[in-house]
Design a protein around this motif. Structure first.
Motif, PDB file in Angstrom:
ATOM      1  N   GLY A  96       0.794  -1.217   0.000  1.00  0.00           N
ATOM      2  CA  GLY A  96       0.000   0.000   0.000  1.00  0.00           C
ATOM      3  C   GLY A  96       0.828   1.270   0.000  1.00  0.00           C
ATOM      4  O   GLY A  96       0.729   2.081  -0.925  1.00  0.00           O
ATOM      5  N   PRO A  97       1.696   1.453   1.007  1.00  0.00           N
ATOM      6  CA  PRO A  97       2.438   2.709   1.097  1.00  0.00           C
ATOM      7  C   PRO A  97       3.201   3.042  -0.185  1.00  0.00           C
ATOM      8  O   PRO A  97       3.179   4.173  -0.650  1.00  0.00           O
ATOM      9  CB  PRO A  97       3.421   2.450   2.249  1.00  0.00           C
ATOM     10  CG  PRO A  97       2.838   1.328   3.028  1.00  0.00           C
ATOM     11  CD  PRO A  97       1.987   0.526   2.101  1.00  0.00           C
ATOM     12  N   GLY A  98       3.847   2.049  -0.781  1.00  0.00           N
ATOM     13  CA  GLY A  98       4.649   2.315  -1.981  1.00  0.00           C
ATOM     14  C   GLY A  98       3.797   2.720  -3.168  1.00  0.00           C
ATOM     15  O   GLY A  98       3.905   3.827  -3.702  1.00  0.00           O
ATOM     16  N   PHE A  99       2.905   1.821  -3.565  1.00  0.00           N
ATOM     17  CA  PHE A  99       2.152   2.040  -4.800  1.00  0.00           C
ATOM     18  C   PHE A  99       1.205   3.231  -4.696  1.00  0.00           C
ATOM     19  O   PHE A  99       1.062   4.011  -5.632  1.00  0.00           O
ATOM     20  CB  PHE A  99       1.351   0.787  -5.152  1.00  0.00           C
ATOM     21  CG  PHE A  99       2.154  -0.271  -5.856  1.00  0.00           C
ATOM     22  CD1 PHE A  99       2.697  -0.024  -7.115  1.00  0.00           C
ATOM     23  CD2 PHE A  99       2.356  -1.520  -5.284  1.00  0.00           C
ATOM     24  CE1 PHE A  99       3.424  -0.998  -7.787  1.00  0.00           C
ATOM     25  CE2 PHE A  99       3.080  -2.501  -5.950  1.00  0.00           C
ATOM     26  CZ  PHE A  99       3.624  -2.242  -7.204  1.00  0.00           C
ATOM     27  N   ILE A 100       0.529   3.359  -3.560  1.00  0.00           N
ATOM     28  CA  ILE A 100      -0.501   4.401  -3.453  1.00  0.00           C
ATOM     29  C   ILE A 100       0.128   5.791  -3.537  1.00  0.00           C
ATOM     30  O   ILE A 100      -0.337   6.661  -4.277  1.00  0.00           O
ATOM     31  CB  ILE A 100      -1.309   4.232  -2.147  1.00  0.00           C
ATOM     32  CG1 ILE A 100      -2.131   2.935  -2.225  1.00  0.00           C
ATOM     33  CG2 ILE A 100      -2.229   5.425  -1.911  1.00  0.00           C
ATOM     34  CD1 ILE A 100      -2.841   2.566  -0.930  1.00  0.00           C
ATOM     35  N   GLY A 101       1.220   5.980  -2.807  1.00  0.00           N
ATOM     36  CA  GLY A 101       1.869   7.285  -2.813  1.00  0.00           C
ATOM     37  C   GLY A 101       2.415   7.655  -4.183  1.00  0.00           C
ATOM     38  O   GLY A 101       2.294   8.803  -4.627  1.00  0.00           O
ATOM     39  N   HIS A 104      -4.668  -0.715  -4.167  1.00  0.00           N
ATOM     40  CA  HIS A 104      -5.467   0.104  -3.258  1.00  0.00           C
ATOM     41  C   HIS A 104      -6.483  -0.713  -2.472  1.00  0.00           C
ATOM     42  O   HIS A 104      -7.339  -0.153  -1.791  1.00  0.00           O
ATOM     43  CB  HIS A 104      -6.196   1.207  -4.041  1.00  0.00           C
ATOM     44  CG  HIS A 104      -5.270   2.264  -4.576  1.00  0.00           C
ATOM     45  ND1 HIS A 104      -4.438   2.055  -5.650  1.00  0.00           N
ATOM     46  CD2 HIS A 104      -5.022   3.539  -4.167  1.00  0.00           C
ATOM     47  CE1 HIS A 104      -3.735   3.153  -5.889  1.00  0.00           C
ATOM     48  NE2 HIS A 104      -4.065   4.066  -5.000  1.00  0.00           N
ATOM     49  N   CYS A 105      -6.432  -2.046  -2.566  1.00  0.00           N
ATOM     50  CA  CYS A 105      -7.482  -2.887  -1.985  1.00  0.00           C
ATOM     51  C   CYS A 105      -7.107  -3.361  -0.579  1.00  0.00           C
ATOM     52  O   CYS A 105      -6.085  -4.030  -0.399  1.00  0.00           O
ATOM     53  CB  CYS A 105      -7.721  -4.099  -2.878  1.00  0.00           C
ATOM     54  SG  CYS A 105      -8.939  -5.242  -2.209  1.00  0.00           S
ATOM     55  N   PRO A 123      -9.381  -6.897  -6.836  1.00  0.00           N
ATOM     56  CA  PRO A 123     -10.727  -6.619  -7.344  1.00  0.00           C
ATOM     57  C   PRO A 123     -10.922  -7.012  -8.811  1.00  0.00           C
ATOM     58  O   PRO A 123     -11.960  -7.585  -9.167  1.00  0.00           O
ATOM     59  CB  PRO A 123     -10.858  -5.108  -7.152  1.00  0.00           C
ATOM     60  CG  PRO A 123      -9.964  -4.805  -5.985  1.00  0.00           C
ATOM     61  CD  PRO A 123      -8.804  -5.739  -6.132  1.00  0.00           C
ATOM     62  N   MET A 124      -9.926  -6.729  -9.674  1.00  0.00           N
ATOM     63  CA  MET A 124     -10.128  -7.119 -11.072  1.00  0.00           C
ATOM     64  C   MET A 124     -10.217  -8.635 -11.199  1.00  0.00           C
ATOM     65  O   MET A 124     -10.986  -9.161 -12.003  1.00  0.00           O
ATOM     66  CB  MET A 124      -9.053  -6.530 -11.999  1.00  0.00           C
ATOM     67  CG  MET A 124      -7.600  -6.890 -11.735  1.00  0.00           C
ATOM     68  SD  MET A 124      -7.067  -8.526 -12.303  1.00  0.00           S
ATOM     69  CE  MET A 124      -7.174  -8.347 -14.061  1.00  0.00           C
ATOM     70  N   GLY A 125      -9.447  -9.344 -10.374  1.00  0.00           N
ATOM     71  CA  GLY A 125      -9.500 -10.799 -10.390  1.00  0.00           C
ATOM     72  C   GLY A 125     -10.831 -11.320  -9.858  1.00  0.00           C
ATOM     73  O   GLY A 125     -11.353 -12.329 -10.325  1.00  0.00           O
ATOM     74  N   ALA A 126     -11.391 -10.593  -8.883  1.00  0.00           N
ATOM     75  CA  ALA A 126     -12.665 -11.024  -8.292  1.00  0.00           C
ATOM     76  C   ALA A 126     -13.794 -10.946  -9.313  1.00  0.00           C
ATOM     77  O   ALA A 126     -14.775 -11.670  -9.214  1.00  0.00           O
ATOM     78  CB  ALA A 126     -12.992 -10.168  -7.076  1.00  0.00           C
ATOM     79  N   ARG A 164     -12.493   1.860  -3.291  1.00  0.00           N
ATOM     80  CA  ARG A 164     -11.239   2.491  -3.718  1.00  0.00           C
ATOM     81  C   ARG A 164     -10.801   1.995  -5.094  1.00  0.00           C
ATOM     82  O   ARG A 164     -10.217   2.731  -5.871  1.00  0.00           O
ATOM     83  CB  ARG A 164     -10.138   2.207  -2.693  1.00  0.00           C
ATOM     84  CG  ARG A 164     -10.226   3.092  -1.476  1.00  0.00           C
ATOM     85  CD  ARG A 164      -9.479   2.469  -0.331  1.00  0.00           C
ATOM     86  NE  ARG A 164      -8.072   2.871  -0.304  1.00  0.00           N
ATOM     87  CZ  ARG A 164      -7.177   2.356   0.534  1.00  0.00           C
ATOM     88  NH1 ARG A 164      -7.537   1.426   1.394  1.00  0.00           N
ATOM     89  NH2 ARG A 164      -5.939   2.763   0.522  1.00  0.00           N
ATOM     90  N   CYS A 165     -11.091   0.727  -5.393  1.00  0.00           N
ATOM     91  CA  CYS A 165     -10.676   0.179  -6.692  1.00  0.00           C
ATOM     92  C   CYS A 165     -11.310   0.977  -7.829  1.00  0.00           C
ATOM     93  O   CYS A 165     -10.647   1.323  -8.800  1.00  0.00           O
ATOM     94  CB  CYS A 165     -11.027  -1.306  -6.788  1.00  0.00           C
ATOM     95  SG  CYS A 165     -12.722  -1.732  -6.346  1.00  0.00           S
TER      96      CYS A 165
END
Lengths: 477, 225
Positions: free
Chosen positions: A31-36, A325-326, A344-347, A371-372
């Motif tokens: 989360g911290p890496g990708f979201i920021g 973001h999930c 989410p895309m996989g779901a 958030r997705c």
């Protein structure tokens, strides 16, 4: 031969994942890496949200005219001297690829990262046919030598830590001096680069996926940061592109719109390092490039998705922002989802491709926080599509009996206001009184599933309906 | 029925179309012929001199390096200086591009200049870009004997000559130039967009340069505005 499906055991998978300390350590960085990084990239481009609308519209237009764009793409590839093969399902796609490899007498093939290759279980099939597949994306290489599946669509080895990688390299690269120092990530990268460079130069066939196929020119496009997919399609004598049919876009202008949102949504880069556009085989005067160029276009259940609301899922450009973001993905990682596409895309995609019978658990693995959908570069309404699958699950009686009965009782009460209001009011008062001391419950009858891993907050104030009523009358006066 | 026909029939059934509808076919033909532009970022909507400054900033932002030379005759010296500064052998591989061949290489007698595609043994390669894109600091390379694609990917150090007059604001402007050079609907075998040196973050999300492609990317921007 296909990838093993453990999606029906999602709950067990998730429980194991939550108890897996190294995995939890790796996931805590997702989360911290990708979201920021995504947020920073978005903030640098004022047109970002307008580009997302544009990307959505391009995909919608293409999907509505997909038959015609497929025909145009095929004609242009042939015009450039390449070959197009259509595959109805995974088995046919594997067969086509194997036949091309065998006809060339191929012993080793290098591969760029391709989720479609994972979907059709290509590597196992190649091995069974006596052909050695070599994954060249660093993350894919790591999971290949571990015999694992990717746990993320753009960062396949995100579940691993540095020490595990070092141990695997020592186990597999036995021809290198055992006393070598591999403590720094740079040393690991340099070792992988050295090992794979030799494979690149020796491979007979290169197999890549495609981020996009351009109908205007008959071009396949891949996007990488390492340059591995680009070497894969430049060095061997034959280049095979594996692409699912929704990768089509009309023109070079259209793909430029999509590229502007892809890297920003995925890694937060302004642009990925390498975007390689391949059109046909090498030209007569060329000094490098493959002598043969094949595109395998896979359906595998996607054409059926065009008919209903699941068509929206076919806009997906595989950036990974939804899983980045999930909160559920952050907690359990990608392997828990039990097939190729996590998050989410996989779901949404998994039940479409392997059937709701096997995939029913995945659309339930969501808090519907939304958030997705908020971050999706092509604005796929992922919660709505997960809800679609939940309804299908219920309709087909795939929902477990206790849940069905529970929902039945709930719906009986909830539809009768004279019963619902006093019942919830009473329950609230009782809970508030019982939890007055601590303000929360560490255990609660009938809610053990919740309180086992977290406290349940004690209610405060009136019910939502009572508060709503009070607010409305307050505003009216 | 062939798999091709099965897939197309299945797509048409799901869309509820026959594929023969004239308005649909016209819409597709118009879109390809007209290739309309979508949303164009305003950041590169600048006078050319400022586009060049933006290009330079974006190259550095993507972890590349850049030298701005006033005249092509300075290129051999800049190549030699780049190699010396990194303690590399004074040797570089390039393609047949006349714009590279015509440079005054004799001004650097100790620099070996080889011609041809790369087989992975060279430490430094030099290519001539088709265009540079200011909005992201991207170099656009086209394949062919003039600039073989292997030069873009195999050497540890990739030096790219970009003429200032070939720097455009956006990708769409570069496509217009490509269509003018190759004809509409036609592409060279490979077009490489390159934005910075090779990298990977696959080990614990730590960004490291030099995964499989060049560890360093150096742009030689040549000429004034």
């Amino acid at each position: 031969m296909s990838v093993q499906i453990t999606s029906p055991r999602f709950k067990d998978n998730a429980r194991h994942a939550l108890d897996d300390a190294p995995l939890q350590a790796a996931l805590s960085k997702v989360g911290p890496g990708f979201i920021g990084r995504r947020t920073a990239a978005r903030d640098l481009l004022p047109e970002f949200d307008a580009l997302r609308d544009s990307a959505r519209d391009i995909k919608n237009h293409t999907l509505a005219h997909l038959d015609l764009y497929l025909e145009r793409f095929e004609a242009k590839v042939k015009e450039a001297g390449g070959h197009v093969h259509f595959a109805v399902d995974a088995a046919e796609a594997r067969e086509i690829v194997t036949r091309i490899c065998r006809d060339r007498g191929a012993k080793t093939v290098t591969k760029g990262k391709s989720m479609v290759s994972e979907e059709i279980g290509l590597n196992d099939h190649l091995v069974a046919c006596g052909i050695e597949p070599v994954e060249t994306d660093l993350g894919e290489y790591l999971i290949q030598i571990r015999g694992e599946a990717p746990s993320h669509i753009i960062a396949p080895a995100i579940h691993l830590n540095k020490d595990q990688v070092e141990a695997d390299f020592r186990r597999v690269h036995t021809h290198l001096p055992p006393e070598r120092n591999l403590t720094e990530p740079t040393a690991l990268l340099a070792e992988a680069r050295g090992e794979l460079r030799a494979k690149f130069l020796a491979a007979d066939v290169g197999i890549t996926g495609a981020n996009f196929l351009v109908a205007e020119t008959g071009t396949s496009i891949i996007v990488t940061n390492e340059g591995n997919g680009d070497l894969t399609q430049t060095l061997p004598g034959t280049h095979i592109v594996l692409a699912s049919l929704e990768k089509l876009v009309p023109t070079l202008e259209d793909v430029s719109q999509l590229l502007r949102v892809l890297a920003r949504s995925a890694t937060g880069q302004e642009m990925s390092v390498y975007t390689t556009f391949s059109t046909g085989p090498r030209r007569p005067q060329d000094l490098d490039g493959p002598g043969e160029y094949h595109v395998v276009i896979l359906d595998n259940g996607r054409s059926a998705m065009l008919a209903g609301q699941l068509r929206e899922m076919l806009r997906c450009i595989r950036c990974g922002a939804c899983m980045n973001h999930c909160p559920v993905y952050h907690a359990v990682g990608g392997h828990a989802y039990g097939w190729v596409y996590p998050g989410p895309m996989g779901a949404v995609l998994t039940p479409s491709l392997i059937g709701i019978e096997k995939g029913a658990n995945l659309p339930n693995a969501s808090t519907f926080c939304g958030r997705c959908e908020e971050v999706c570069p092509v604005r796929i309404p992922l919660p709505k599509l997960m809800r679609h699958w939940r309804e299908k699950e219920f309709e087909r009686h795939l929902t477990p009996a206790p849940v069905r009965y529970g929902l039945g009782i709930w719906s009986f009460v909830a539809r009768r206001g004279w019963l619902y209001r006093p019942a919830t009011d009473l329950a609230m008062r009782l809970l508030a009184m019982a939890g007055r001391a601590k303000g929360r419950f560490a255990s609660l009858p009938l809610a053990g599933g919740w309180t086992k891993v977290r406290d349940f907050p004690a209610p405060q104030g009136g019910t939502f309906q009572a508060q709503w009523k009070a607010r409305k009358s307050g505003r009216a006066s | 029925m062939s798999s091709r026909d099965t897939v197309l029939a299945s797509v048409r059934r799901a869309l509820g179309v026959s594929g023969q509808e004239a308005p649909r076919r016209q819409e597709v033909a118009d879109r390809i012929a007209g290739h309309p532009r979508g949303i164009i970022p305003a950041r590169a909507d600048l006078p050319h001199a400022e586009q060049i400054e933006l290009f330079k900033r974006m190259v550095v932002g993507a972890a590349g390096s850049i030298d701005h030379l006033a005249d092509p005759s300075e290129v051999p010296g800049a190549v030699a200086a780049y190699l010396r500064a990194r303690n590399l052998p004074l040797s570089v591989l390039r393609g047949q591009d006349a714009r590279l061949a015509d440079l005054p290489w004799s001004s650097e007698p100790t620099l070996d200049v080889w011609i041809g595609p790369s087989d992975g043994k060279q430490l430094a390669g030099l290519s001539h870009a088709f265009a540079g894109v200011a909005e992201s600091g991207t170099a656009i390379m086209v394949s062919g004997p003039d600039n073989p694609s292997t030069l873009n990917l195999l050497p540890d150090h990739h030096l790219i000559l970009v003429r200032a007059r070939d720097v455009v604001g956006t990708y769409e402007e570069a496509w217009d130039r490509l269509r003018a050079a190759y004809g509409p609907g036609t592409m060279p075998r490979t077009v490489n967009w390159i934005t910075g040196p090779s990298r990977s973050a696959d080990i614990e999300q730590t960004l490291l340069l030099g995964a499989h492609g060049p560890r360093s990317l150096h742009i030689l921007l040549v000429g004034g505005v």
